[in-house]
Design a protein around this motif. Structure first.
Motif, PDB file in Angstrom:
ATOM      1  N   GLN A 178      11.661  -3.674   4.751  1.00 53.53           N
ATOM      2  CA  GLN A 178      11.940  -3.054   3.448  1.00 53.53           C
ATOM      3  C   GLN A 178      10.702  -2.295   2.999  1.00 53.53           C
ATOM      4  O   GLN A 178       9.601  -2.841   3.017  1.00 53.53           O
ATOM      5  CB  GLN A 178      12.280  -4.146   2.422  1.00 53.53           C
ATOM      6  N   SER A 179      10.891  -1.052   2.608  1.00 53.84           N
ATOM      7  CA  SER A 179       9.799  -0.289   2.011  1.00 53.84           C
ATOM      8  C   SER A 179      10.059  -0.195   0.514  1.00 53.84           C
ATOM      9  O   SER A 179      11.192   0.035   0.095  1.00 53.84           O
ATOM     10  CB  SER A 179       9.724   1.113   2.609  1.00 53.84           C
ATOM     11  N   GLY A 180       9.008  -0.374  -0.257  1.00 55.22           N
ATOM     12  CA  GLY A 180       9.136  -0.325  -1.714  1.00 55.22           C
ATOM     13  C   GLY A 180       9.331  -1.698  -2.305  1.00 55.22           C
ATOM     14  O   GLY A 180       9.643  -2.667  -1.601  1.00 55.22           O
ATOM     15  N   ALA A 181       9.126  -1.768  -3.602  1.00 55.50           N
ATOM     16  CA  ALA A 181       9.260  -3.040  -4.323  1.00 55.50           C
ATOM     17  C   ALA A 181      10.721  -3.483  -4.324  1.00 55.50           C
ATOM     18  O   ALA A 181      11.636  -2.665  -4.236  1.00 55.50           O
ATOM     19  CB  ALA A 181       8.749  -2.878  -5.749  1.00 55.50           C
ATOM     20  N   LEU A 182      10.927  -4.786  -4.394  1.00 57.47           N
ATOM     21  CA  LEU A 182      12.268  -5.337  -4.478  1.00 57.47           C
ATOM     22  C   LEU A 182      12.213  -6.614  -5.305  1.00 57.47           C
ATOM     23  O   LEU A 182      11.162  -7.226  -5.439  1.00 57.47           O
ATOM     24  CB  LEU A 182      12.852  -5.607  -3.090  1.00 57.47           C
ATOM     25  N   VAL A 188      -1.548  -7.301   4.798  1.00 60.89           N
ATOM     26  CA  VAL A 188      -2.293  -6.336   5.604  1.00 60.89           C
ATOM     27  C   VAL A 188      -2.602  -5.114   4.736  1.00 60.89           C
ATOM     28  O   VAL A 188      -1.683  -4.395   4.324  1.00 60.89           O
ATOM     29  CB  VAL A 188      -1.497  -5.904   6.857  1.00 60.89           C
ATOM     30  N   ASN A 189      -3.886  -4.905   4.477  1.00 57.77           N
ATOM     31  CA  ASN A 189      -4.320  -3.730   3.731  1.00 57.77           C
ATOM     32  C   ASN A 189      -4.282  -2.543   4.697  1.00 57.77           C
ATOM     33  O   ASN A 189      -5.020  -2.522   5.678  1.00 57.77           O
ATOM     34  CB  ASN A 189      -5.725  -3.956   3.175  1.00 57.77           C
ATOM     35  N   VAL A 190      -3.419  -1.570   4.420  1.00 55.89           N
ATOM     36  CA  VAL A 190      -3.230  -0.459   5.355  1.00 55.89           C
ATOM     37  C   VAL A 190      -4.482   0.423   5.472  1.00 55.89           C
ATOM     38  O   VAL A 190      -4.677   1.083   6.490  1.00 55.89           O
ATOM     39  CB  VAL A 190      -2.003   0.413   4.998  1.00 55.89           C
ATOM     40  N   ALA A 195      -4.482   0.422  12.418  1.00 62.68           N
ATOM     41  CA  ALA A 195      -3.847   0.220  13.725  1.00 62.68           C
ATOM     42  C   ALA A 195      -2.524  -0.528  13.581  1.00 62.68           C
ATOM     43  O   ALA A 195      -1.507  -0.121  14.151  1.00 62.68           O
ATOM     44  CB  ALA A 195      -4.789  -0.533  14.662  1.00 62.68           C
ATOM     45  N   ALA A 196      -2.517  -1.611  12.810  1.00 63.10           N
ATOM     46  CA  ALA A 196      -1.278  -2.389  12.618  1.00 63.10           C
ATOM     47  C   ALA A 196      -0.257  -1.564  11.847  1.00 63.10           C
ATOM     48  O   ALA A 196       0.935  -1.569  12.178  1.00 63.10           O
ATOM     49  CB  ALA A 196      -1.572  -3.689  11.896  1.00 63.10           C
ATOM     50  N   ALA A 197      -0.712  -0.837  10.824  1.00 60.70           N
ATOM     51  CA  ALA A 197       0.194   0.001  10.039  1.00 60.70           C
ATOM     52  C   ALA A 197       0.822   1.075  10.923  1.00 60.70           C
ATOM     53  O   ALA A 197       2.021   1.350  10.832  1.00 60.70           O
ATOM     54  CB  ALA A 197      -0.555   0.620   8.866  1.00 60.70           C
ATOM     55  N   ARG A 219       4.742   1.716  12.215  1.00 63.10           N
ATOM     56  CA  ARG A 219       5.198   2.948  11.559  1.00 63.10           C
ATOM     57  C   ARG A 219       5.361   2.774  10.053  1.00 63.10           C
ATOM     58  O   ARG A 219       6.388   3.175   9.485  1.00 63.10           O
ATOM     59  CB  ARG A 219       6.488   3.442  12.202  1.00 63.10           C
ATOM     60  N   VAL A 220       4.377   2.174   9.441  1.00 64.41           N
ATOM     61  CA  VAL A 220       4.388   2.007   7.986  1.00 64.41           C
ATOM     62  C   VAL A 220       4.003   3.344   7.374  1.00 64.41           C
ATOM     63  O   VAL A 220       2.900   3.830   7.577  1.00 64.41           O
ATOM     64  CB  VAL A 220       3.408   0.890   7.552  1.00 64.41           C
ATOM     65  N   GLN A 221       4.929   3.947   6.657  1.00 62.48           N
ATOM     66  CA  GLN A 221       4.688   5.256   6.079  1.00 62.48           C
ATOM     67  C   GLN A 221       4.529   5.207   4.575  1.00 62.48           C
ATOM     68  O   GLN A 221       4.098   6.175   3.965  1.00 62.48           O
ATOM     69  CB  GLN A 221       5.804   6.218   6.466  1.00 62.48           C
ATOM     70  N   GLY A 222       4.901   4.100   3.962  1.00 66.80           N
ATOM     71  CA  GLY A 222       4.750   3.930   2.526  1.00 66.80           C
ATOM     72  C   GLY A 222       4.422   2.485   2.230  1.00 66.80           C
ATOM     73  O   GLY A 222       4.729   1.600   3.023  1.00 66.80           O
ATOM     74  N   VAL A 223       3.781   2.262   1.112  1.00 66.92           N
ATOM     75  CA  VAL A 223       3.458   0.898   0.703  1.00 66.92           C
ATOM     76  C   VAL A 223       4.053   0.630  -0.675  1.00 66.92           C
ATOM     77  O   VAL A 223       4.179   1.564  -1.464  1.00 66.92           O
ATOM     78  CB  VAL A 223       1.927   0.656   0.692  1.00 66.92           C
TER      79      VAL A 223
END
Length: 102
Positions: free
Chosen positions: A84-88, A52-54, A59-61, A65-69
């Motif tokens: 999980q937010s951020g790379a892993l 999903v491209n924010v 709307a989906a983001a 409550r997606v605050q970071g990508v």
């Protein structure tokens, strides 16, 4: 065929759904792209992966409550079971997914 809504896509009763919220301008998102492709390939038929491209789907983001990508959310039977937010590392992501695939 009509395009399925985001909520319809994540409510898959048959298999878990991993949602990758990303942005084209995001460096860590680009780093995670091959990892997500590998996970999708490795769990093919057992896991649905949705990107999903924010910037294109605010709307989906906003709904989640997606605050970071990047932000990754795993849904199982329509319920959010992991986030999980951020790379892993790929092996960490696979370990989480393994708990929900049959």
């Amino acid at each position: 065929m009509a395009k399925k809504s985001f909520n319809e896509l994540i409510s898959s009763p048959g298999m878990p759904v991993l949602v990758d919220f990303y942005a084209d301008w995001c460096g860590p998102c680009k780093t995670m792209n091959p990892v997500i492709q590998q996970v999708a390939s490795e769990f093919s038929g057992k896991l649905k992966v949705i990107k999903v491209n924010v910037d294109n789907n605010q709307a989906a983001a906003s709904q989640y409550r997606v605050q970071g990508v990047p932000t990754f959310i795993l849904f199982h039977k329509g319920q959010q079971v992991w986030r999980q937010s951020g790379a892993l590392p790929g092996n960490q992501l696979k370990q989480v997914i393994s708990q929900y695939v049959s």
